[in-house]
Scaffold this active site. Structure first.
Site, PDB file in Angstrom:
ATOM      1  N   CYS A  17       6.002  -0.118   7.342  1.00 30.67           N
ATOM      2  CA  CYS A  17       5.603   1.013   6.503  1.00 30.67           C
ATOM      3  C   CYS A  17       6.787   1.429   5.645  1.00 30.67           C
ATOM      4  CB  CYS A  17       5.170   2.176   7.403  1.00 30.67           C
ATOM      5  SG  CYS A  17       4.676   3.643   6.493  1.00 30.67           S
ATOM      6  N   LEU A  18       6.527   1.712   4.377  1.00 34.91           N
ATOM      7  CA  LEU A  18       7.617   2.108   3.473  1.00 34.91           C
ATOM      8  C   LEU A  18       8.295   3.396   3.936  1.00 34.91           C
ATOM      9  CD1 LEU A  18       5.999   1.312   0.001  1.00 34.91           C
ATOM     10  CD2 LEU A  18       7.755  -0.009   1.201  1.00 34.91           C
ATOM     11  N   HIS A  58      -4.384   1.047   7.445  1.00 40.67           N
ATOM     12  CA  HIS A  58      -3.049   1.645   7.522  1.00 40.67           C
ATOM     13  C   HIS A  58      -2.916   2.823   6.549  1.00 40.67           C
ATOM     14  CE1 HIS A  58       1.531   1.082   7.831  1.00 40.67           C
ATOM     15  NE2 HIS A  58       1.382   1.929   6.842  1.00 40.67           N
ATOM     16  N   GLU A  59      -3.383   2.618   5.317  1.00 36.96           N
ATOM     17  CA  GLU A  59      -3.240   3.682   4.307  1.00 36.96           C
ATOM     18  C   GLU A  59      -4.189   4.848   4.589  1.00 36.96           C
ATOM     19  OE1 GLU A  59      -0.660   3.559   2.601  1.00 36.96           O
ATOM     20  OE2 GLU A  59      -0.288   1.446   3.025  1.00 36.96           O
ATOM     21  N   HIS A  83      -2.801   7.143   7.081  1.00 36.23           N
ATOM     22  CA  HIS A  83      -1.795   8.072   6.525  1.00 36.23           C
ATOM     23  C   HIS A  83      -2.438   9.397   6.101  1.00 36.23           C
ATOM     24  CE1 HIS A  83       2.124   6.167   6.289  1.00 36.23           C
ATOM     25  NE2 HIS A  83       1.627   5.060   5.793  1.00 36.23           N
ATOM     26  N   GLY A 118       0.837  -1.188   0.000  1.00 33.85           N
ATOM     27  CA  GLY A 118       0.000   0.000   0.000  1.00 33.85           C
ATOM     28  C   GLY A 118       0.872   1.239   0.000  1.00 33.85           C
ATOM     29  N   GLN A 164       2.822  10.132   1.520  1.00 38.91           N
ATOM     30  CA  GLN A 164       4.137   9.485   1.581  1.00 38.91           C
ATOM     31  C   GLN A 164       5.041   9.909   0.430  1.00 38.91           C
ATOM     32  OE1 GLN A 164       2.335   5.352   2.266  1.00 38.91           O
ATOM     33  NE2 GLN A 164       4.286   5.202   3.314  1.00 38.91           N
TER      34      GLN A 164
HETATM   35 NI    NI Z   1       2.595   3.204   5.735  1.00 34.96          NI
END
Ligand code: NI
Length: 149
Positions: free
Chosen positions: A89-90, A131-132, A135, A46, A51
């Site tokens: 998380c990226l 999660h997304e 963000h 995701g 981000q």
């Molecule tokens: Ni994330």
């Protein structure tokens, strides 16, 4: 296709509340394509627009390498059950932790053309949606870790 730079923890863009998308144009489509390409290139499941430095309510999810969800202005309208699982998380490389999430979520969103869409997803896909969508309000999984096992 264009890969975007993924911002890392500490960047203030990750803590912003993002704006609703009101204009559905070619630029939005390109942004979604770039998010998808960047997510796959980084081996993620995701990715959310903040981000990559775009403070808009847009995210993409793909947990099975097949079904790609494009969520514009997503809202969780209902949840059921709960599950605990490890997240990463990226934007926070190397960090993992156990987070509690709903087992199933119902989400209303729009596609890239502004068409309303409804989703009911469970298990890992529900985790990725939550999660997304977090963000988009500047929330990160590290705020919600209940243990590091
Ligand atoms: Ni994330």
């Amino acid at each position: 296709m264009a890969l975007r730079n993924i911002l890392k923890l500490g960047d203030p863009n990750l803590r912003q509340k993002c704006y609703e998308v009101t204009i559905f144009n070619e630029k939005l489509g390109t942004m979604l394509d770039d998010l998808i390409d960047t997510m796959f290139a980084a081996d993620g499941v995701g990715l959310a627009a903040p981000q990559v430095g775009i403070p808009k309510r847009i995210c993409v999810v793909c947990v099975d390498e097949k079904t790609i969800y494009e969520l514009v202005n997503p809202v969780i309208v209902k949840t059921a059950g709960s599950q605990k699982g490890q997240e990463g998380c990226l934007s926070i490389p190397g960090e993992h932790g156990i987070v509690e999430r709903p087992k199933t979520v119902w989400v209303e969103a729009m596609d890239r053309y502004g068409k309303p869409c409804k989703y009911k997803v469970s298990d890992l896909t529900a985790v990725a949606f939550c999660h997304e969508i977090d963000h988009l309000d500047g929330k990160l999984f590290i705020d919600k870790i209940i243990s590091n096992d």
